[in-house]
Structures are given as C-alpha cells and as structure tokens.
Design a protein around this motif. Sequence first.
Motif, mmCIF file in Angstrom:
data_model
loop_
_atom_site.group_PDB
_atom_site.id
_atom_site.type_symbol
_atom_site.label_atom_id
_atom_site.label_comp_id
_atom_site.label_asym_id
_atom_site.label_seq_id
_atom_site.Cartn_x
_atom_site.Cartn_y
_atom_site.Cartn_z
ATOM 1 N N LYS A 50 5.067 3.354 -1.120
ATOM 2 C CA LYS A 50 4.274 3.551 0.238
ATOM 3 C C LYS A 50 2.910 2.579 0.496
ATOM 4 O O LYS A 50 2.981 2.020 1.637
ATOM 5 C CB LYS A 50 3.305 5.007 0.083
ATOM 6 C CG LYS A 50 2.739 5.544 1.352
ATOM 7 C CD LYS A 50 2.292 6.638 1.221
ATOM 8 C CE LYS A 50 1.629 7.438 2.484
ATOM 9 N NZ LYS A 50 0.980 8.770 2.488
ATOM 10 N N LYS A 51 2.458 2.163 -0.599
ATOM 11 C CA LYS A 51 1.583 0.921 -0.615
ATOM 12 C C LYS A 51 2.189 -0.514 -0.253
ATOM 13 O O LYS A 51 1.457 -0.867 0.416
ATOM 14 C CB LYS A 51 0.756 0.911 -2.184
ATOM 15 C CG LYS A 51 -0.040 1.991 -2.397
ATOM 16 C CD LYS A 51 -0.613 1.823 -3.798
ATOM 17 C CE LYS A 51 -1.802 3.029 -4.216
ATOM 18 N NZ LYS A 51 -2.227 3.026 -5.480
ATOM 19 N N HIS B 44 3.865 -5.568 12.181
ATOM 20 C CA HIS B 44 4.725 -4.460 12.596
ATOM 21 C C HIS B 44 6.080 -4.464 11.785
ATOM 22 O O HIS B 44 6.618 -5.727 11.682
ATOM 23 C CB HIS B 44 5.342 -4.201 14.010
ATOM 24 C CG HIS B 44 6.176 -3.433 14.410
ATOM 25 N ND1 HIS B 44 5.640 -1.790 14.653
ATOM 26 C CD2 HIS B 44 7.502 -3.245 14.918
ATOM 27 C CE1 HIS B 44 6.579 -1.029 14.883
ATOM 28 N NE2 HIS B 44 7.472 -1.868 15.133
ATOM 29 N N ARG C 35 3.157 -4.035 6.617
ATOM 30 C CA ARG C 35 2.672 -3.814 7.850
ATOM 31 C C ARG C 35 1.685 -4.540 8.231
ATOM 32 O O ARG C 35 1.514 -5.136 9.421
ATOM 33 C CB ARG C 35 2.393 -2.365 8.062
ATOM 34 C CG ARG C 35 3.744 -1.458 8.401
ATOM 35 C CD ARG C 35 3.459 -0.004 8.609
ATOM 36 N NE ARG C 35 4.579 0.689 8.673
ATOM 37 C CZ ARG C 35 4.840 1.949 8.760
ATOM 38 N NH1 ARG C 35 3.458 2.765 8.738
ATOM 39 N NH2 ARG C 35 5.818 2.927 9.134
ATOM 40 N N GLU C 36 0.544 -4.509 7.247
ATOM 41 C CA GLU C 36 -0.789 -5.324 7.635
ATOM 42 C C GLU C 36 -0.457 -6.703 7.694
ATOM 43 O O GLU C 36 -1.063 -7.738 8.414
ATOM 44 C CB GLU C 36 -1.795 -4.951 6.365
ATOM 45 C CG GLU C 36 -2.252 -3.429 6.394
ATOM 46 C CD GLU C 36 -3.137 -3.144 5.222
ATOM 47 O OE1 GLU C 36 -3.233 -4.048 4.680
ATOM 48 O OE2 GLU C 36 -3.425 -2.147 5.231
ATOM 49 N N ASP D 144 4.356 6.703 -4.264
ATOM 50 C CA ASP D 144 3.040 6.241 -4.106
ATOM 51 C C ASP D 144 3.219 4.738 -3.888
ATOM 52 O O ASP D 144 2.515 3.971 -3.069
ATOM 53 C CB ASP D 144 1.913 6.769 -4.965
ATOM 54 C CG ASP D 144 1.844 8.102 -4.568
ATOM 55 O OD1 ASP D 144 2.075 8.689 -3.736
ATOM 56 O OD2 ASP D 144 1.316 8.755 -5.526
ATOM 57 N N VAL E 145 4.810 -0.733 1.669
ATOM 58 C CA VAL E 145 5.118 -0.466 2.910
ATOM 59 C C VAL E 145 3.855 -0.975 3.834
ATOM 60 O O VAL E 145 3.777 -1.706 4.789
ATOM 61 C CB VAL E 145 5.728 0.797 3.388
ATOM 62 C CG1 VAL E 145 5.785 0.912 5.045
ATOM 63 C CG2 VAL E 145 6.998 0.831 2.944
ATOM 64 N N GLN E 146 2.689 -0.326 3.587
ATOM 65 C CA GLN E 146 1.461 -0.523 4.034
ATOM 66 C C GLN E 146 1.108 -1.828 4.334
ATOM 67 O O GLN E 146 0.544 -2.551 4.975
ATOM 68 C CB GLN E 146 0.437 0.276 3.420
ATOM 69 C CG GLN E 146 -0.952 0.587 4.224
ATOM 70 C CD GLN E 146 -0.869 1.122 5.759
ATOM 71 O OE1 GLN E 146 0.041 1.685 6.017
ATOM 72 N NE2 GLN E 146 -1.765 0.710 6.625
ATOM 73 N N ALA E 147 1.301 -2.482 3.038
ATOM 74 C CA ALA E 147 1.084 -4.151 2.835
ATOM 75 C C ALA E 147 1.926 -4.681 3.859
ATOM 76 O O ALA E 147 0.987 -5.738 4.069
ATOM 77 C CB ALA E 147 0.740 -4.297 1.414
#
Length: 313
Positions: free
Chosen positions: A296-297, A308, A303-304, A293, A299-301
Amino acid sequence: MPEKTNSSEEFSTLPITIPPLPSYPIQATHYIYMRRNAPKIATPDDARSLYLANVPTDSTEAHFRALFSSLVGAGRFESVTLEQERRTTKVSHEPAQAERLAKHHKKRKREEEEVQNKKEEIAAELPETWTRELQRSGSSAIALLADEKSVGLVLKAVKKLQKTKKYPVWGEGVDSSVPQLGSQWLKAHNKLSYPGNDAVQAMVDAYFTVFNRKEEEAHQLAKRLRNEPDEDGFVMVTRGGRSAPARRDEAEEAKQKMLEKQQKKKDETQDFYRFQLRERRKAEHMELLKKFDEDKKKVQAMREKRGHFRPET
C-alpha cells in the motif's frame, strides 16, 4: 493352601483334587485362580491366553494339558509358560567386546554355518542336574489355548464346577514319560550332579571353541568399524587404533543424512500441539498484513511520484 470357594470379580476359582501320596496319605483340595491374560505390554496372543495364579509346585506342561483336556476336551490347550521359565535368563558365551560390538552390527551368516554354531553352543551348555523342576509356592503361569473361543469355554467350565463339585484330579491322565518325584527324583539329581570326566572335558572344549570363535568375529568386526563413520560422521575408536582414515565423501553423506533426519523430526513436531497451529496461523496472518501495508505504501509513493498510476492490463 487357603480355601476359597467363590470367584472374585476378576478371577475365577478352579478347585482341583490332590490325590493322596505315600508321604501324605490324605486327599486335599488346591485352588488355582485364573482370568483372561491382560499384561501391561500387549502381545498378539493375549486374547487366547489365561493368567493362572497359585499353581501347584509340581506343575508341568503335561499336568496342565491333562487338566484342560478334562475341562474342555483335547485339542484346546497349546502350551504353558511357568513363572520360573519366564524369569530364567540365558548365560551368554560371548566375550565382553563381542557382546558390545554385536549391538552395533549384525553379520549375515549362511544357514549351514548357523546350524553348526548352534550345535556348538548347545554342546557348551552345562548339563541339567534335575530331571524335573519344582515351582515356587504361589507362583503363576500363562496358559496359551487354541483360540479365543477356548478361553471362554474354559471359564464357563470352571463356573460349572462350583455347582457339580466334581473337581478334576491333579495328575490324572498325565503321560508316564514325566519324571516322578520322590526318592527316584533325588537319586537322579545326585547322579546328574557328578558327570564323568570325559563329559566335563567335552563341555569345556566346546565352550572355548565357541568363545574363541566369537572373540575372532569381534576382532574382525572391530577392524571394519574403524573405517566406517557413524550417522554423525565420526569414526568409532576401538582398541588397536585406526588402520586407515575414513573417506570424506562417506562422512559428508552421513552428515547430510543426519541433517535430513533432524529436519524431518522438526517438521513432524512443528504442528503437534493445537497452540502451535494457532500461533503459526496468527504469524501467517500478521505477515500478510505486513506485506499488504508495504504494498500500500509503495502504491502511494508511485502515485505521488507520477501523479496518476494505472495498473497494467
């Protein structure tokens, strides 16, 4: 002597004939009960030993050697330990301090010195006042045979006696060197109970020689232990105070060994029970999910932030 002609499920009955004596001129039958030896604490010789109950009061090793020889022939019997011999405790000649310190340290001695010390300790023993010991009525014994096969042969021979009714005679074939009972036995006891003054003085001198030697050994041992730290890094406090402080490196080394020992004990008992193993696997699984988790967070941060994200190849 209670009569019992049949064998129980656990014990086999060995009838023996007691020959008539001048004090009791009637032939009697005595019953010894035997089974395979199975003590609570197992020993390497249990498979080739027999437990005997209700042994005669005048039992000796020579009597049992002759008895087993008449049952299965010579060479099968090795030794016997009577109940009174098992319960006898040897009196220690060591002073109280020497006996206590001997538990913490064992001194290596030369072979000649050990032999000489053994001779002195034997000379310090009190003399025997009986030429032959009597057993308590109904006492037991452990008979040690040559091998496990001999045990089976003895039990088979005992069962055959129930059919033939030819019981072995107690005392038949015993060596003449065994001291006789009766008036001669009592006269010998009376004589041995009053040794001469020279013999008593020699025993007293030997005893104090052993006592003084052991006391001096205890004193030297206590002196060395004042400077030796234990596994916890502490120095034993003995009478006379400390002659010199313990070295710091020795104390640190002892402390490190103690920590390693505790860690090893902890590792050995960590997965001892099944629920401990299950709980450990469950904790590892939860830890993996938690890290997943978190990644995952992250990677999401990213990307934002960059728009990309492409992993490096």
